[in-house]
Design a protein around this motif. Structure first.
Motif, PDB file in Angstrom:
ATOM      1  N   LEU A   1       0.745  -1.173  -0.140  1.00 29.51           N
ATOM      2  CA  LEU A   1       0.062  -0.044   0.212  1.00 29.51           C
ATOM      3  C   LEU A   1       0.980   1.244  -0.018  1.00 29.51           C
ATOM      4  O   LEU A   1       0.402   1.915  -0.685  1.00 29.51           O
ATOM      5  N   ILE A   2       1.679   1.337   0.776  1.00 31.60           N
ATOM      6  CA  ILE A   2       2.598   2.529   0.962  1.00 31.60           C
ATOM      7  C   ILE A   2       3.453   2.873  -0.265  1.00 31.60           C
ATOM      8  O   ILE A   2       3.358   3.853  -0.724  1.00 31.60           O
ATOM      9  N   SER A   3       3.888   1.530  -1.018  1.00 35.18           N
ATOM     10  CA  SER A   3       4.514   1.826  -2.336  1.00 35.18           C
ATOM     11  C   SER A   3       3.751   2.322  -3.478  1.00 35.18           C
ATOM     12  O   SER A   3       4.029   3.371  -4.092  1.00 35.18           O
ATOM     13  N   LYS A   4       2.446   1.752  -3.356  1.00 39.99           N
ATOM     14  CA  LYS A   4       1.462   2.194  -4.260  1.00 39.99           C
ATOM     15  C   LYS A   4       1.047   3.621  -4.088  1.00 39.99           C
ATOM     16  O   LYS A   4       0.834   4.549  -5.133  1.00 39.99           O
ATOM     17  N   ILE A   5       0.789   4.003  -2.932  1.00 39.11           N
ATOM     18  CA  ILE A   5       0.174   5.537  -2.718  1.00 39.11           C
ATOM     19  C   ILE A   5       1.455   6.273  -2.818  1.00 39.11           C
ATOM     20  O   ILE A   5       1.235   7.551  -3.585  1.00 39.11           O
ATOM     21  N   LYS A   6       2.612   6.052  -2.436  1.00 38.46           N
ATOM     22  CA  LYS A   6       3.801   7.095  -2.693  1.00 38.46           C
ATOM     23  C   LYS A   6       4.130   7.242  -4.267  1.00 38.46           C
ATOM     24  O   LYS A   6       4.376   8.499  -4.644  1.00 38.46           O
ATOM     25  N   ALA A   7       3.751   6.246  -4.957  1.00 35.79           N
ATOM     26  CA  ALA A   7       3.779   6.342  -6.734  1.00 35.79           C
ATOM     27  C   ALA A   7       2.882   7.293  -7.194  1.00 35.79           C
ATOM     28  O   ALA A   7       3.158   7.862  -8.216  1.00 35.79           O
ATOM     29  N   ALA A   8       1.726   7.254  -6.449  1.00 37.47           N
ATOM     30  CA  ALA A   8       0.622   8.083  -7.222  1.00 37.47           C
ATOM     31  C   ALA A   8       0.174   9.625  -6.797  1.00 37.47           C
ATOM     32  O   ALA A   8      -0.282  10.307  -7.003  1.00 37.47           O
ATOM     33  N   VAL A   9       0.941   9.756  -5.384  1.00 37.44           N
ATOM     34  CA  VAL A   9       0.690  11.241  -4.843  1.00 37.44           C
ATOM     35  C   VAL A   9       1.829  11.758  -4.654  1.00 37.44           C
ATOM     36  O   VAL A   9       2.815  11.302  -4.291  1.00 37.44           O
ATOM     37  N   ASN A  10       1.913  12.908  -4.438  1.00 34.36           N
ATOM     38  CA  ASN A  10       3.218  13.855  -4.163  1.00 34.36           C
ATOM     39  C   ASN A  10       2.833  14.648  -3.173  1.00 34.36           C
ATOM     40  O   ASN A  10       3.086  16.019  -3.112  1.00 34.36           O
ATOM     41  N   VAL A  11       2.392  14.083  -1.913  1.00 34.89           N
ATOM     42  CA  VAL A  11       1.968  14.559  -0.706  1.00 34.89           C
ATOM     43  C   VAL A  11       2.669  13.612   0.615  1.00 34.89           C
ATOM     44  O   VAL A  11       3.026  12.471   0.184  1.00 34.89           O
ATOM     45  N   PRO A  12       2.917  14.246   1.479  1.00 35.46           N
ATOM     46  CA  PRO A  12       3.503  13.065   2.801  1.00 35.46           C
ATOM     47  C   PRO A  12       2.334  12.061   2.960  1.00 35.46           C
ATOM     48  O   PRO A  12       1.395  12.489   3.092  1.00 35.46           O
ATOM     49  N   VAL A  13       2.678  10.992   3.259  1.00 36.36           N
ATOM     50  CA  VAL A  13       1.973   9.882   3.760  1.00 36.36           C
ATOM     51  C   VAL A  13       2.155   9.628   5.062  1.00 36.36           C
ATOM     52  O   VAL A  13       3.227   9.169   5.499  1.00 36.36           O
ATOM     53  N   ASP A  14       1.137   9.278   5.980  1.00 40.84           N
ATOM     54  CA  ASP A  14       1.050   8.916   7.173  1.00 40.84           C
ATOM     55  C   ASP A  14       0.507   7.778   7.303  1.00 40.84           C
ATOM     56  O   ASP A  14      -0.535   7.375   6.789  1.00 40.84           O
ATOM     57  N   PHE A  15       1.294   6.870   8.157  1.00 40.25           N
ATOM     58  CA  PHE A  15       0.658   5.680   8.419  1.00 40.25           C
ATOM     59  C   PHE A  15       0.225   5.542   9.748  1.00 40.25           C
ATOM     60  O   PHE A  15       1.100   5.592  10.625  1.00 40.25           O
ATOM     61  N   HIS A  16      -0.808   5.094  10.103  1.00 37.29           N
ATOM     62  CA  HIS A  16      -1.396   4.772  11.535  1.00 37.29           C
ATOM     63  C   HIS A  16      -1.980   3.327  11.612  1.00 37.29           C
ATOM     64  O   HIS A  16      -2.664   2.855  10.822  1.00 37.29           O
ATOM     65  N   THR A  17      -1.592   2.610  12.532  1.00 41.85           N
ATOM     66  CA  THR A  17      -1.937   1.413  12.987  1.00 41.85           C
ATOM     67  C   THR A  17      -2.063   0.998  14.446  1.00 41.85           C
ATOM     68  O   THR A  17      -1.556   1.937  15.242  1.00 41.85           O
ATOM     69  N   HIS A  18      -2.284  -0.151  14.824  1.00 44.29           N
ATOM     70  CA  HIS A  18      -2.326  -0.515  16.183  1.00 44.29           C
ATOM     71  C   HIS A  18      -1.599  -1.756  16.301  1.00 44.29           C
ATOM     72  O   HIS A  18      -1.571  -2.326  15.161  1.00 44.29           O
ATOM     73  N   CYS A  19      -1.144  -2.462  17.375  1.00 44.31           N
ATOM     74  CA  CYS A  19      -0.532  -3.681  17.384  1.00 44.31           C
ATOM     75  C   CYS A  19      -1.681  -4.946  18.050  1.00 44.31           C
ATOM     76  O   CYS A  19      -1.457  -5.867  18.734  1.00 44.31           O
ATOM     77  N   THR A  20      -2.872  -4.738  17.557  1.00 47.71           N
ATOM     78  CA  THR A  20      -3.915  -5.518  18.083  1.00 47.71           C
ATOM     79  C   THR A  20      -3.567  -7.100  17.874  1.00 47.71           C
ATOM     80  O   THR A  20      -3.493  -8.211  18.757  1.00 47.71           O
ATOM     81  N   PRO A  21      -3.313  -7.567  16.686  1.00 44.67           N
ATOM     82  CA  PRO A  21      -3.026  -8.995  16.148  1.00 44.67           C
ATOM     83  C   PRO A  21      -1.633  -9.349  16.472  1.00 44.67           C
ATOM     84  O   PRO A  21      -0.991 -10.411  16.292  1.00 44.67           O
ATOM     85  N   GLY A  22      -0.848  -8.273  16.969  1.00 49.77           N
ATOM     86  CA  GLY A  22       0.698  -8.672  17.159  1.00 49.77           C
ATOM     87  C   GLY A  22       1.681  -8.330  16.281  1.00 49.77           C
ATOM     88  O   GLY A  22       2.889  -8.263  16.376  1.00 49.77           O
ATOM     89  N   TYR A  23       1.246  -7.759  14.874  1.00 48.73           N
ATOM     90  CA  TYR A  23       2.349  -7.466  13.996  1.00 48.73           C
ATOM     91  C   TYR A  23       2.320  -6.040  13.763  1.00 48.73           C
ATOM     92  O   TYR A  23       3.051  -5.467  12.607  1.00 48.73           O
ATOM     93  N   GLY A  24       1.860  -5.190  14.454  1.00 49.09           N
ATOM     94  CA  GLY A  24       1.771  -3.599  14.282  1.00 49.09           C
ATOM     95  C   GLY A  24       3.029  -3.090  13.853  1.00 49.09           C
ATOM     96  O   GLY A  24       3.543  -2.371  13.095  1.00 49.09           O
ATOM     97  N   LEU A  25       4.096  -3.370  14.906  1.00 48.31           N
ATOM     98  CA  LEU A  25       5.614  -3.020  14.830  1.00 48.31           C
ATOM     99  C   LEU A  25       6.213  -3.480  13.409  1.00 48.31           C
ATOM    100  O   LEU A  25       6.926  -2.667  12.835  1.00 48.31           O
ATOM    101  N   ALA A  26       5.889  -4.721  13.088  1.00 50.10           N
ATOM    102  CA  ALA A  26       6.290  -5.032  11.743  1.00 50.10           C
ATOM    103  C   ALA A  26       5.852  -4.342  10.561  1.00 50.10           C
ATOM    104  O   ALA A  26       6.734  -4.050   9.542  1.00 50.10           O
ATOM    105  N   SER A  27       4.681  -4.096  10.783  1.00 50.21           N
ATOM    106  CA  SER A  27       3.872  -3.265   9.676  1.00 50.21           C
ATOM    107  C   SER A  27       4.439  -1.773   9.420  1.00 50.21           C
ATOM    108  O   SER A  27       4.590  -1.132   8.284  1.00 50.21           O
ATOM    109  N   VAL A  28       4.733  -1.186  10.728  1.00 50.99           N
ATOM    110  CA  VAL A  28       5.462   0.024  10.694  1.00 50.99           C
ATOM    111  C   VAL A  28       6.861  -0.041  10.118  1.00 50.99           C
ATOM    112  O   VAL A  28       7.150   0.900   9.368  1.00 50.99           O
TER     113      VAL A  28
END
Length: 70
Positions: A21-48
């Motif tokens: 998702l980040i790769s596709k969004i960064k390629a499509a827009v020319n604005v800062p991209v903010d990623f927000h998540t939690h670690c409920t299933p245990g892989y939030g840090l890996a996703s970040v």
């Protein structure tokens, strides 16, 4: 300031999906991209980390759950 925010409050964006998702969004827009998540299933840090490796500009996250998983 305009920015694009990608968030999944339940923390269900797995690391490979975050990278894609980040790769596709960064390629499509020319604005800062903010990623927000939690670690409920245990892989939030890996996703970040994957989002960071794929060019995310801002990380807004919580690596420890509050309220029993919210």
């Amino acid at each position: 300031e305009f920015r694009r925010v990608l968030f999944r409050s339940a923390g269900l964006v797995n690391p490979l999906r975050a990278a894609s998702l980040i790769s596709k969004i960064k390629a499509a827009v020319n604005v800062p991209v903010d990623f927000h998540t939690h670690c409920t299933p245990g892989y939030g840090l890996a996703s970040v980390v994957m989002a960071m490796l794929h060019g995310v500009d801002i990380v807004d996250t919580n690596i420890w759950y509050f309220g029993g998983g919210s």
